[in-house]
Design an enzyme around this catalytic site. Structure first.
Site, PDB file in Angstrom:
ATOM      1  N   LYS A 170       0.834  -1.211   0.000  1.00 18.62           N
ATOM      2  CA  LYS A 170       0.000   0.000   0.000  1.00 18.62           C
ATOM      3  C   LYS A 170       0.863   1.253   0.000  1.00 18.62           C
ATOM      4  O   LYS A 170       0.550   2.239  -0.681  1.00 18.62           O
ATOM      5  CB  LYS A 170      -0.935  -0.022   1.215  1.00 18.62           C
ATOM      6  CG  LYS A 170      -1.798   1.231   1.394  1.00 18.62           C
ATOM      7  CD  LYS A 170      -2.852   1.404   0.309  1.00 18.62           C
ATOM      8  CE  LYS A 170      -3.431   2.812   0.250  1.00 18.62           C
ATOM      9  NZ  LYS A 170      -4.396   3.137   1.241  1.00 18.62           N
ATOM     10  N   LYS A 239       0.544  11.788   5.614  1.00 26.10           N
ATOM     11  CA  LYS A 239       0.860  10.675   6.526  1.00 26.10           C
ATOM     12  C   LYS A 239       1.383   9.460   5.755  1.00 26.10           C
ATOM     13  O   LYS A 239       2.398   8.858   6.125  1.00 26.10           O
ATOM     14  CB  LYS A 239      -0.424  10.319   7.321  1.00 26.10           C
ATOM     15  CG  LYS A 239      -0.353   9.130   8.239  1.00 26.10           C
ATOM     16  CD  LYS A 239      -0.837   7.811   7.643  1.00 26.10           C
ATOM     17  CE  LYS A 239      -2.267   7.829   7.171  1.00 26.10           C
ATOM     18  NZ  LYS A 239      -2.742   6.495   6.749  1.00 26.10           N
TER      19      LYS A 239
HETATM   20  P1  NA7 Z   1     -10.867   9.617   8.557  1.00 28.43           P
HETATM   21  O1  NA7 Z   1     -12.100  10.011   7.824  1.00 28.43           O
HETATM   22  O2  NA7 Z   1      -9.963  10.680   9.090  1.00 28.43           O
HETATM   23  O3  NA7 Z   1     -11.317   8.659   9.760  1.00 28.43           O
HETATM   24  C1  NA7 Z   1     -10.376   8.279  10.721  1.00 28.43           C
HETATM   25  C2  NA7 Z   1     -11.011   7.340  11.708  1.00 28.43           C
HETATM   26  O4  NA7 Z   1     -10.015   7.047  12.727  1.00 28.43           O
HETATM   27  C3  NA7 Z   1     -12.212   7.937  12.448  1.00 28.43           C
HETATM   28  O5  NA7 Z   1     -13.114   6.904  12.745  1.00 28.43           O
HETATM   29  C4  NA7 Z   1     -11.550   8.473  13.725  1.00 28.43           C
HETATM   30  O6  NA7 Z   1     -12.441   8.631  14.814  1.00 28.43           O
HETATM   31  C5  NA7 Z   1     -10.564   7.365  14.019  1.00 28.43           C
HETATM   32  N1  NA7 Z   1      -9.506   7.803  14.943  1.00 28.43           N
HETATM   33  C6  NA7 Z   1      -8.513   8.688  14.690  1.00 28.43           C
HETATM   34  N2  NA7 Z   1      -7.738   8.842  15.775  1.00 28.43           N
HETATM   35  C7  NA7 Z   1      -8.256   8.041  16.741  1.00 28.43           C
HETATM   36  C8  NA7 Z   1      -7.900   7.749  18.085  1.00 28.43           C
HETATM   37  N3  NA7 Z   1      -6.836   8.327  18.642  1.00 28.43           N
HETATM   38  N4  NA7 Z   1      -8.661   6.889  18.780  1.00 28.43           N
HETATM   39  C9  NA7 Z   1      -9.742   6.296  18.187  1.00 28.43           C
HETATM   40  N5  NA7 Z   1     -10.134   6.518  16.920  1.00 28.43           N
HETATM   41  C10 NA7 Z   1      -9.399   7.386  16.197  1.00 28.43           C
HETATM   42  O7  NA7 Z   1      -9.943   8.672   7.656  1.00 28.43           O
HETATM   43  P2  NA7 Z   1     -10.399   7.712   6.453  1.00 28.43           P
HETATM   44  O8  NA7 Z   1     -11.609   6.975   6.849  1.00 28.43           O
HETATM   45  O9  NA7 Z   1     -10.396   8.482   5.177  1.00 28.43           O
HETATM   46  O10 NA7 Z   1      -9.136   6.735   6.367  1.00 28.43           O
HETATM   47  C11 NA7 Z   1      -8.992   5.642   7.267  1.00 28.43           C
HETATM   48  C12 NA7 Z   1      -7.757   4.866   6.878  1.00 28.43           C
HETATM   49  O11 NA7 Z   1      -7.888   4.327   5.544  1.00 28.43           O
HETATM   50  C13 NA7 Z   1      -6.491   5.708   6.836  1.00 28.43           C
HETATM   51  O12 NA7 Z   1      -5.402   4.961   7.314  1.00 28.43           O
HETATM   52  C14 NA7 Z   1      -6.344   6.077   5.381  1.00 28.43           C
HETATM   53  O13 NA7 Z   1      -4.998   6.420   5.061  1.00 28.43           O
HETATM   54  C15 NA7 Z   1      -6.892   4.877   4.676  1.00 28.43           C
HETATM   55  P3  NA7 Z   1     -13.261  10.024  14.982  1.00 28.43           P
HETATM   56  O14 NA7 Z   1     -14.421   9.910  14.032  1.00 28.43           O
HETATM   57  O15 NA7 Z   1     -12.310  11.134  14.603  1.00 28.43           O
HETATM   58  O16 NA7 Z   1     -13.634  10.062  16.406  1.00 28.43           O
END
Ligand code: NA7
Length: 292
Positions: A170, A239
């Site tokens: 990836k 990232k």
């Molecule tokens: P998003 O839309 O930024 O969603 C990120 C998700 O990760 C979202 O559910 C966040 O929860 C969650 N998140 C981020 N930090 C935390 C922590 N510290 N604890 C728990 N949950 C967290 O990204 P995408 O859906 O576009 O992408 C997801 C992955 O697929 C990423 O690696 C891409 O590069 C490919 P929140 O809703 O903010 O509470």
């Protein structure tokens, strides 16, 4: 099957939706609770923590932004691993570095849990349509068992090796996305500056050697349509390039072009465009040329 899904962001939410649509019993968790409501309305169970998601399901899926987020939802007393037992499977759809995937696989193996790194490609449109490409690292038998989950979210499912291999594949893909995007955006800024018709240019490029899936995904709606909200966020591309550059550093490999592309996106992020989709990296390029 009984499936858990942690991380309902731009990618995770539509993927979870497709798992539900495929007829599986789904339990979801998201740090921001409001994002669970649309899935609850469709019949998903809502859990109070990642640990709770894991109780009683066969497969736990994660799809979170960065490696630290993956640890936040898997480790600790409320993490998914605390609720998982031997025989269950953890499928991580997040884009993280191979070392993170390997460490997660080791933690799982110590408890008899099967683990797969399964990052996806195809953007939010592919996630919504259930047509993602999924590159999977992990053992053959675990890959086979998780087949129904992959069938629900993706179209091209490729088992590429052991733990961490999916993440490595990836990150190579993301170098191409990052480098190609920089070229596409720069080309369209120049085209505008010399007065070309951008719609005609897009049509011509679509059947020329300059065509690419990045051109197709960013130019019509985003660059020409000026839509920079929604879709894959610029900060996540930064990232990915950071993780790819680190992979290069670890391998003592020089990555010239990916490094330059990363700096372009960093500049756009500093200008405040990190939460917009990746096409927003064109905005500081335009500003530099004194145009839109
Ligand atoms: P998003 O839309 O930024 O969603 C990120 C998700 O990760 C979202 O559910 C966040 O929860 C969650 N998140 C981020 N930090 C935390 C922590 N510290 N604890 C728990 N949950 C967290 O990204 P995408 O859906 O576009 O992408 C997801 C992955 O697929 C990423 O690696 C891409 O590069 C490919 P929140 O809703 O903010 O509470």
């Amino acid at each position: 099957m009984k499936i858990g899904f942690i991380g309902l962001g731009n990618m995770g939410e539509p993927m979870a939706r497709n798992i539900l649509k495929a007829g599986h019993e789904l339990t979801v968790y998201n740090r921001t609770a409001s994002k669970m409501m649309p899935l609850a309305a469709l019949g998903a169970h809502v859990a109070g923590s990642p640990r709770e998601v894991a109780l009683g399901v066969e497969i736990v899926c994660t799809c979170v932004s960065v490696p630290s987020a993956l640890w936040a939802v898997t480790e600790g007393p409320d993490g998914a691993l605390a609720g998982m037992a031997a025989g269950q499977i953890l499928v991580d759809f997040s884009t993280v570095d191979p070392a993170t995937s390997q460490r997660l696989a080791e933690l799982c193996a110590a408890k008899g849990i099967g683990c797969l790194d399964a990052p996806v490609s195809g953007g939010t449109a592919g996630a919504a349509a259930g047509t993602l490409t999924v590159v999977v690292g992990g053992p053959d038998d675990v890959f086979a068992e998780a087949g129904p989950v992959f069938a629900a979210v993706g179209k091209n499912i490729v088992h590429v090796g052991g733990a961490g291999a999916g993440s490595a594949f990836k990150l190579i893909n993301q170098i191409l996305v990052g480098v190609n995007l920089a070229g596409v955006l720069e080309a369209f800024v120049l085209a505008r500056k010399v007065g070309l018709d951008l719609n005609v240019l897009y049509q011509v490029l679509s059947t020329s050697a300059g065509n690419s899936s990045t051109l197709q995904s960013v130019v019509p709606d985003r660059v020409i349509g000026r839509d920079f909200q929604g879709g894959f966020m610029l900060k996540l591309l930064i990232k990915d390039l950071d993780l790819a550059l680190q992979m290069g550093k670890d391998a003592h490999a020089a990555l010239f072009v990916a490094g330059v592309a990363r700096q372009l996106y960093e500049q756009a992020s500093i200008a405040g465009y990190g939460d917009m989709n990746m096409a927003a990296a064109i905005l500081p390029m335009e500003k530099l040329q004194g145009m839109e």
